[in-house]
Design an enzyme around this catalytic site. Structure first.
Site, PDB file in Angstrom:
ATOM      1  N   ASP A  55       0.786  -1.246   0.000  1.00  0.00           N
ATOM      2  CA  ASP A  55       0.000   0.000   0.000  1.00  0.00           C
ATOM      3  C   ASP A  55       0.821   1.301   0.000  1.00  0.00           C
ATOM      4  O   ASP A  55       0.547   2.218   0.789  1.00  0.00           O
ATOM      5  CB  ASP A  55      -0.975  -0.001   1.196  1.00  0.00           C
ATOM      6  CG  ASP A  55      -2.000  -1.122   1.109  1.00  0.00           C
ATOM      7  OD1 ASP A  55      -1.901  -1.966   0.209  1.00  0.00           O
ATOM      8  OD2 ASP A  55      -2.908  -1.160   1.963  1.00  0.00           O
ATOM      9  N   ASP A  91      -4.578  -0.840  -1.943  1.00  0.00           N
ATOM     10  CA  ASP A  91      -5.888  -0.675  -1.324  1.00  0.00           C
ATOM     11  C   ASP A  91      -6.791  -0.027  -2.378  1.00  0.00           C
ATOM     12  O   ASP A  91      -6.404   0.982  -2.982  1.00  0.00           O
ATOM     13  CB  ASP A  91      -5.715   0.249  -0.102  1.00  0.00           C
ATOM     14  CG  ASP A  91      -6.652  -0.081   1.055  1.00  0.00           C
ATOM     15  OD1 ASP A  91      -6.977  -1.260   1.256  1.00  0.00           O
ATOM     16  OD2 ASP A  91      -7.068   0.865   1.761  1.00  0.00           O
ATOM     17  N   HIS A 115     -17.469   2.871   0.521  1.00  0.00           N
ATOM     18  CA  HIS A 115     -17.037   1.636   1.183  1.00  0.00           C
ATOM     19  C   HIS A 115     -17.362   1.693   2.677  1.00  0.00           C
ATOM     20  O   HIS A 115     -17.211   2.747   3.307  1.00  0.00           O
ATOM     21  CB  HIS A 115     -15.528   1.440   0.987  1.00  0.00           C
ATOM     22  CG  HIS A 115     -15.057   0.087   1.380  1.00  0.00           C
ATOM     23  ND1 HIS A 115     -14.365  -0.155   2.550  1.00  0.00           N
ATOM     24  CD2 HIS A 115     -15.195  -1.113   0.768  1.00  0.00           C
ATOM     25  CE1 HIS A 115     -14.082  -1.454   2.623  1.00  0.00           C
ATOM     26  NE2 HIS A 115     -14.577  -2.051   1.555  1.00  0.00           N
ATOM     27  N   LYS A 161      -7.050  -4.977  -3.331  1.00  0.00           N
ATOM     28  CA  LYS A 161      -7.830  -5.535  -2.222  1.00  0.00           C
ATOM     29  C   LYS A 161      -8.755  -4.471  -1.654  1.00  0.00           C
ATOM     30  O   LYS A 161      -8.495  -3.274  -1.811  1.00  0.00           O
ATOM     31  CB  LYS A 161      -6.876  -6.041  -1.124  1.00  0.00           C
ATOM     32  CG  LYS A 161      -6.005  -4.919  -0.567  1.00  0.00           C
ATOM     33  CD  LYS A 161      -4.984  -5.424   0.411  1.00  0.00           C
ATOM     34  CE  LYS A 161      -4.136  -4.294   0.945  1.00  0.00           C
ATOM     35  NZ  LYS A 161      -4.872  -3.304   1.737  1.00  0.00           N
ATOM     36  N   CYS A 172      -2.205  -2.979   7.481  1.00  0.00           N
ATOM     37  CA  CYS A 172      -2.055  -3.856   6.323  1.00  0.00           C
ATOM     38  C   CYS A 172      -0.765  -4.670   6.352  1.00  0.00           C
ATOM     39  O   CYS A 172      -0.755  -5.819   5.911  1.00  0.00           O
ATOM     40  CB  CYS A 172      -2.245  -3.060   5.041  1.00  0.00           C
ATOM     41  SG  CYS A 172      -3.982  -2.542   4.875  1.00  0.00           S
TER      42      CYS A 172
HETATM   43  C1  VGL Z   1      -4.851   0.521   5.633  1.00  0.00           C
HETATM   44  C2  VGL Z   1      -6.458   1.325   7.043  1.00  0.00           C
HETATM   45  C3  VGL Z   1      -7.410   1.239   6.042  1.00  0.00           C
HETATM   46  C4  VGL Z   1      -3.413   0.139   5.433  1.00  0.00           C
HETATM   47  C5  VGL Z   1      -5.780   0.407   4.619  1.00  0.00           C
HETATM   48  O1  VGL Z   1      -2.946   0.123   4.276  1.00  0.00           O
HETATM   49  O2  VGL Z   1      -2.739  -0.144   6.436  1.00  0.00           O
HETATM   50  N1  VGL Z   1      -5.206   0.970   6.838  1.00  0.00           N
HETATM   51  N2  VGL Z   1      -7.065   0.774   4.834  1.00  0.00           N
HETATM   52 ZN    ZN Z   2      -8.452   0.850   3.247  1.00  0.00          ZN
END
Ligand code: VGL
Ligand code: ZN
Length: 227
Positions: A24, A66, A72, A126, A171
Site C-alpha cells: 500500500d 488498497d 465503502h 484488495k 495492512c
Molecule cells: C490501511 C487502514 C485502512 C493500510 C488500509 O494500508 O494499512 N489501513 N485501509
Molecule cells: Zn483501506
C-alpha cells in the site's frame, strides 16, 4: 512489547524462492493524503532499492494496492453520525472507521509517484467489496475470501516473504500474520515500514502478536544478495 524490544536478524541472503511484498505505497497513506501515516513518504526510496535487490537476486516482487469503491463501509462517511477513527466493530470491519481513502481510480489510490513500479512482477488489489475491508494482501477481513496472492506465490515456488510498506499496525500486520498462517516463513523489513498508530496501542499489539507468531524482523541494510 515496544519497538526497542525487537530482536533483529543478522544478515539475510535473498534467493529465488523469496518474495518482497510492498504493501500500500499509495498517495492517500502519505503525510498529505486522506489517511496519513507519519513519515510514510520516507520509506519510498529504500523500498525502491530493496525491490531492485530482489530483482537482481531472481526473487519476486509484489505490490498490494488498497482499492475501495466509493461509499465503502470502512469509511466513517458511510455510517450516520460516525467520524473517522471512531471505534467500530462489525463482521469484516473495524476496529475503527477510516476517512474516505484509496477510492478506485482516484489520485489517492495511485502508487506514490516515486515508487519504482517497474520493479514489481505483480500487483494485487484488495478492499473492493463494498461491505468488507481487506487489510491483508492474502485474505479479506472475513478471514476466508482469498485475493489470489497465496496462489501466485506458491505457483512461483516462494517459501519466504519479506513484508514492507504501510501501515505496520494494519495492512503490514495482517499481511504478515496471514503469510505465517498460510505457511510461509515471514520477515518484516522494519526500517521500510511506518505505523498509523490508531488506536494508541495498535503498534505494540501488532509487533507483540507478530513476534509470538514467529514472524522475524530485519532491517534493509542486512538484506543482501545471496550470491
Ligand atoms: C490501511 C487502514 C485502512 C493500510 C488500509 O494500508 O494499512 N489501513 N485501509
Ligand atoms: Zn483501506
Amino acid at each position: 512489547m515496544e519497538m526497542k524490544d525487537i530482536r533483529y536478524e543478522p544478515v539475510v541472503d535473498i534467493g529465488k524462492d523469496d518474495a518482497l511484498l510492498v504493501v500500500d505505497i499509495q498517495n492517500d497513506f502519505m503525510p498529505a493524503g486522506a489517511l496519513p501515516v507519519a513519515q510514510g513518504d520516507m520509506i519510498v526510496r529504500g523500498i525502491n532499492a530493496v525491490m531492485k535487490l530482489f530483482n537482481r537476486c531472481g526473487a519476486s516482487v509484489v505490490l498490494t494496492q488498497d482499492w475501495h469503491p466509493q461509499g465503502h463501509h470502512s469509511f466513517a462517511s458511510a455510517h450516520e453520525g460516525k467520524a473517522p477513527y471512531d471505534p467500530y466493530d462489525a463482521p469484516g470491519l473495524g476496529p475503527v472507521l477510516w476517512p474516505d481513502h484509496c477510492v478506485q481510480g482516484t489520485h489517492g489510490a495511485d502508487f506514490h509517484p516515486e515508487l519504482d513500479t517497474d520493479m514489481a512482477h505483480a500487483a494485487i488489489r484488495k478492499g473492493y467489496h463494498l461491505l468488507i475491508d481487506s487489510y491483508s494482501g492474502f485474505f479479506e477481513n472475513d478471514m476466508k475470501t482469498q485475493t489470489g496472492l497465496e496462489g501466485y506465490l506458491r505457483t512461483r515456488g516462494v517459501r519466504r516473504v519479506f513484508v514492507c510498506g504501510l501501515a505496520l499496525d494494519y495492512c503490514v500486520y495482517y499481511t504478515a500474520s496471514d503469510a505465517m498462517k498460510t505457511g510461509f516463513e515471514v520477515y518484516i523489513v522494519m526500517d521500510l515500514t511506518r505505523a498509523a498508530g490508531s488506536p494508541g496501542d495498535s503498534i505494540s499489539t501488532a509487533i507483540e502478536t507478530l513476534a509470538s507468531a514467529g514472524v522475524r524482523f530485519v532491517n534493509s541494510p542486512e538484506v543482501r544478495h545471496g550470491g
